[in-house]
Design a protein around this motif. Structure first.
Motif, PDB file in Angstrom:
ATOM      1  N   CYS A 160       7.480  -0.487   1.944  1.00 40.42           N
ATOM      2  CA  CYS A 160       8.080   0.846   1.907  1.00 40.42           C
ATOM      3  C   CYS A 160       8.568   1.277   3.284  1.00 40.42           C
ATOM      4  N   VAL A 161       9.484   2.226   3.279  1.00 35.50           N
ATOM      5  CA  VAL A 161       9.994   2.797   4.513  1.00 35.50           C
ATOM      6  C   VAL A 161       8.902   3.618   5.196  1.00 35.50           C
ATOM      7  N   LYS A 162       8.144   4.347   4.394  1.00 39.07           N
ATOM      8  CA  LYS A 162       7.092   5.201   4.948  1.00 39.07           C
ATOM      9  C   LYS A 162       5.920   4.367   5.442  1.00 39.07           C
ATOM     10  N   HIS A 163       5.161   4.967   6.346  1.00 38.35           N
ATOM     11  CA  HIS A 163       3.957   4.306   6.855  1.00 38.35           C
ATOM     12  C   HIS A 163       2.968   4.125   5.706  1.00 38.35           C
ATOM     13  N   ARG A 164       2.374   2.953   5.626  1.00 38.55           N
ATOM     14  CA  ARG A 164       1.423   2.646   4.555  1.00 38.55           C
ATOM     15  C   ARG A 164       0.000   2.788   5.081  1.00 38.55           C
ATOM     16  N   TYR A 165      -0.788   3.588   4.385  1.00 41.44           N
ATOM     17  CA  TYR A 165      -2.206   3.729   4.696  1.00 41.44           C
ATOM     18  C   TYR A 165      -2.993   2.926   3.666  1.00 41.44           C
ATOM     19  N   PRO A 166      -4.062   2.254   4.076  1.00 42.20           N
ATOM     20  CA  PRO A 166      -4.785   1.381   3.148  1.00 42.20           C
ATOM     21  C   PRO A 166      -5.517   2.120   2.035  1.00 42.20           C
ATOM     22  N   ASP A 167      -5.937   3.362   2.301  1.00 40.69           N
ATOM     23  CA  ASP A 167      -6.612   4.118   1.245  1.00 40.69           C
ATOM     24  C   ASP A 167      -6.411   5.615   1.481  1.00 40.69           C
ATOM     25  N   GLU A 168      -6.873   6.405   0.520  1.00 41.66           N
ATOM     26  CA  GLU A 168      -6.667   7.849   0.572  1.00 41.66           C
ATOM     27  C   GLU A 168      -7.362   8.484   1.769  1.00 41.66           C
ATOM     28  N   GLN A 169      -8.499   7.964   2.145  1.00 39.57           N
ATOM     29  CA  GLN A 169      -9.247   8.533   3.270  1.00 39.57           C
ATOM     30  C   GLN A 169      -8.460   8.418   4.579  1.00 39.57           C
ATOM     31  N   PHE A 170      -7.849   7.256   4.831  1.00 42.30           N
ATOM     32  CA  PHE A 170      -7.028   7.083   6.035  1.00 42.30           C
ATOM     33  C   PHE A 170      -5.834   8.041   6.009  1.00 42.30           C
ATOM     34  N   ALA A 171      -5.218   8.199   4.845  1.00 47.71           N
ATOM     35  CA  ALA A 171      -4.058   9.078   4.724  1.00 47.71           C
ATOM     36  C   ALA A 171      -4.433  10.537   4.980  1.00 47.71           C
ATOM     37  N   THR A 172      -5.549  10.991   4.420  1.00 51.24           N
ATOM     38  CA  THR A 172      -5.952  12.383   4.633  1.00 51.24           C
ATOM     39  C   THR A 172      -6.387  12.622   6.083  1.00 51.24           C
ATOM     40  N   THR A 173      -6.974  11.626   6.717  1.00 60.56           N
ATOM     41  CA  THR A 173      -7.315  11.738   8.139  1.00 60.56           C
ATOM     42  C   THR A 173      -6.039  11.891   8.971  1.00 60.56           C
ATOM     43  N   ALA A 174      -5.002  11.121   8.619  1.00 66.73           N
ATOM     44  CA  ALA A 174      -3.721  11.227   9.327  1.00 66.73           C
ATOM     45  C   ALA A 174      -3.111  12.609   9.125  1.00 66.73           C
ATOM     46  N   ILE A 175      -3.213  13.153   7.914  1.00 67.76           N
ATOM     47  CA  ILE A 175      -2.697  14.497   7.649  1.00 67.76           C
ATOM     48  C   ILE A 175      -3.395  15.501   8.555  1.00 67.76           C
ATOM     49  N   ASP A 176      -4.721  15.412   8.645  1.00 66.46           N
ATOM     50  CA  ASP A 176      -5.491  16.330   9.490  1.00 66.46           C
ATOM     51  C   ASP A 176      -5.054  16.244  10.952  1.00 66.46           C
ATOM     52  N   CYS A 182       4.124  -0.386  -3.080  1.00 70.75           N
ATOM     53  CA  CYS A 182       3.345  -1.194  -2.133  1.00 70.75           C
ATOM     54  C   CYS A 182       1.844  -1.126  -2.399  1.00 70.75           C
ATOM     55  N   PHE A 183       1.424  -0.279  -3.356  1.00 71.25           N
ATOM     56  CA  PHE A 183       0.020  -0.118  -3.738  1.00 71.25           C
ATOM     57  C   PHE A 183      -0.845   0.388  -2.583  1.00 71.25           C
TER      58      PHE A 183
END
Length: 111
Positions: free
Chosen positions: A64-80, A101-102
């Motif tokens: 994907c064009v967007k940055h891929r985070y391995p799981d929801e926890q990493f993504a929410t940490t990045a949001i914070d 990309c799953f």
């Protein structure tokens, strides 16, 4: 025909082109991405507006064009972390699972 490239390698090289090319023009980035896509033998999946959403690798996987985070926890940490930056830009508000990309991506769009 390009050589078989793993999704992680393609993503790493794409990120280097898109984010680590200070002082380079958008035309340079487009040419570099075109060279990378040709070398890897990928095809771009585009929207109706002509923007690239992801690249389909020869083995059928997507990057994907967007940055891929391995799981929801990493993504929410990045949001914070991004929410704390005082730069006046739009901020992501939620994470979502990507069906290409799953992995997980973040967005500023409401659900």
């Amino acid at each position: 025909m390009g050589r078989i490239v793993k999704p992680a390698e393609f993503a790493k090289r794409r990120d280097r082109i898109m984010h680590c090319s200070a002082g380079r023009s958008n035309d340079w980035r487009k040419r570099a991405m075109k060279r990378l896509a040709k070398e890897a033998g990928t095809t771009a999946d585009k929207t109706a507006g002509g923007r690239v959403l992801s690249w389909r690798l020869r083995n059928g996987q997507h990057v994907c064009v967007k940055h891929r985070y391995p799981d929801e926890q990493f993504a929410t940490t990045a949001i914070d972390q991004i929410q704390r930056e005082p730069d006046g830009r739009r901020k992501p508000i939620r994470a979502y699972a990507c069906s290409f990309c799953f992995g997980w991506h973040i967005t500023s769009q409401p659900k």
